[in-house]
Design an enzyme around this catalytic site. Structure first.
Site, PDB file in Angstrom:
ATOM      1  CG  ASN A 198      -1.976  -1.149   1.095  1.00  0.00           C
ATOM      2  OD1 ASN A 198      -2.655  -1.314   0.082  1.00  0.00           O
ATOM      3  ND2 ASN A 198      -2.016  -1.983   2.118  1.00  0.00           N
ATOM      4  NE  ARG A 236      -1.999   3.017   3.336  1.00  0.00           N
ATOM      5  CZ  ARG A 236      -1.083   2.344   4.007  1.00  0.00           C
ATOM      6  NH1 ARG A 236       0.201   2.553   3.756  1.00  0.00           N
ATOM      7  NH2 ARG A 236      -1.425   1.489   4.924  1.00  0.00           N
ATOM      8  CG  ASN A 248       7.318   1.321   5.905  1.00  0.00           C
ATOM      9  OD1 ASN A 248       6.741   0.457   6.579  1.00  0.00           O
ATOM     10  ND2 ASN A 248       6.822   2.536   5.750  1.00  0.00           N
ATOM     11  CG  HIS A 284       1.735  -4.492  12.357  1.00  0.00           C
ATOM     12  ND1 HIS A 284       2.512  -3.765  13.247  1.00  0.00           N
ATOM     13  CD2 HIS A 284       1.345  -3.611  11.390  1.00  0.00           C
ATOM     14  CE1 HIS A 284       2.573  -2.500  12.830  1.00  0.00           C
ATOM     15  NE2 HIS A 284       1.872  -2.383  11.712  1.00  0.00           N
ATOM     16  CG  ASP A 287      11.476 -16.834   9.845  1.00  0.00           C
ATOM     17  OD1 ASP A 287      11.755 -16.301  10.945  1.00  0.00           O
ATOM     18  OD2 ASP A 287      10.725 -17.822   9.740  1.00  0.00           O
ATOM     19  CG  LEU A 327       6.015   6.858   5.906  1.00  0.00           C
ATOM     20  CD1 LEU A 327       5.023   6.442   4.840  1.00  0.00           C
ATOM     21  CD2 LEU A 327       6.802   8.081   5.478  1.00  0.00           C
ATOM     22  CB  SER A 328       2.195   6.444  11.112  1.00  0.00           C
ATOM     23  OG  SER A 328       2.218   5.025  11.130  1.00  0.00           O
ATOM     24  NE  ARG A 372      -1.705   4.614  12.465  1.00  0.00           N
ATOM     25  CZ  ARG A 372      -1.608   4.085  11.249  1.00  0.00           C
ATOM     26  NH1 ARG A 372      -0.410   3.796  10.750  1.00  0.00           N
ATOM     27  NH2 ARG A 372      -2.692   3.842  10.550  1.00  0.00           N
ATOM     28  NE  ARG A 390      -2.432   0.865  12.067  1.00  0.00           N
ATOM     29  CZ  ARG A 390      -2.680   0.418  10.833  1.00  0.00           C
ATOM     30  NH1 ARG A 390      -1.719  -0.135  10.131  1.00  0.00           N
ATOM     31  NH2 ARG A 390      -3.880   0.549  10.294  1.00  0.00           N
TER      32      ARG A 390
HETATM   33  C1  DQA Z   1       3.382   1.835   8.263  1.00  0.00           C
HETATM   34  C2  DQA Z   1       2.590   1.481   9.515  1.00  0.00           C
HETATM   35  C3  DQA Z   1       1.869   0.154   9.357  1.00  0.00           C
HETATM   36  O1  DQA Z   1       1.122  -0.143  10.530  1.00  0.00           O
HETATM   37  C4  DQA Z   1       0.907   0.210   8.185  1.00  0.00           C
HETATM   38  O2  DQA Z   1       0.314  -1.059   7.976  1.00  0.00           O
HETATM   39  C5  DQA Z   1       1.525   0.738   6.948  1.00  0.00           C
HETATM   40  C6  DQA Z   1       2.517   1.813   7.015  1.00  0.00           C
HETATM   41  C7  DQA Z   1       4.025   3.241   8.346  1.00  0.00           C
HETATM   42  O3  DQA Z   1       4.905   3.530   7.535  1.00  0.00           O
HETATM   43  O4  DQA Z   1       3.652   4.041   9.202  1.00  0.00           O
HETATM   44  O5  DQA Z   1       1.144   0.346   5.846  1.00  0.00           O
HETATM   45  O6  DQA Z   1       4.443   0.887   8.111  1.00  0.00           O
END
Ligand code: DQA
Length: 152
Positions: free
Chosen positions: A16, A23, A79, A85, A92, A106-107, A112, A116
């Site tokens: 994503n 997004r 990332n 999660h 592995d 990023l977040s 959250r 997460r």
């Molecule tokens: C993320 C945080 C994850 O929980 C989430 O599923 C993402 C982006 C972030 O960059 O903050 O897709 O990895």
């Protein structure tokens, strides 16, 4: 790895993250993946390193890409996105290769939803940066070069 100047870094973006910019911009910002990758290229040039950026929505492709990094890259900035999660397979793969990795989010995943808060991948990385947006990737790149430089 000979010197800092030959550092080859793989930046691996998980599922994503191709939708960055559109997004959930309140969570992930308005920078597109293309713009983020351009910043990474510029930062790598500044550091005398080279960067290759790969994004995948597929767990198996992420595993294959990590495996293929052995002997080809000096460091991985990853990332793993949602795979963070729950993907024991990605964890592995990171553990299986001798290429060190830094995990970036990023977040701030700890601010959250509860699901997460746990990373299955972080324990097999050198360290984690979360909550600093795109800046976190740039800091990870700097840290990777610093670590490689100290080793050589
Ligand atoms: C993320 C945080 C994850 O929980 C989430 O599923 C993402 C982006 C972030 O960059 O903050 O897709 O990895």
């Amino acid at each position: 790895m000979d010197t800092l100047h030959s550092a080859k870094i793989l930046v691996l973006h998980g599922p994503n993250l191709n939708l960055l910019g559109q997004r959930e911009p309140d969570v992930y910002g308005r920078l597109t993946l293309e713009q983020l990758n351009a910043r990474l290229q510029a930062k790598a040039a500044e550091l005398g390193a080279s960067v290759e950026c790969v994004q995948t929505n597929h767990e198996g492709v992420m595993v294959d890409t990590i495996q293929a990094a052995e002997g080809r890259y000096d460091f991985i900035v990853i990332n793993p996105a949602a795979f963070t999660h729950y993907s024991v397979a990605v964890r592995d793969a990171l553990a299986a290769v001798s290429v060190p990795a830094i995990e970036v989010h990023l977040s701030n995943i700890y601010q959250r939803e509860e699901f997460r808060h746990h990373s299955v991948t972080a324990a097999v990385t050198v360290g984690q940066i979360a909550g600093l947006g795109a800046q976190g990737y740039l800091l990870a790149l700097e840290a990777a070069c610093g670590i490689l430089n100290n080793r050589s």
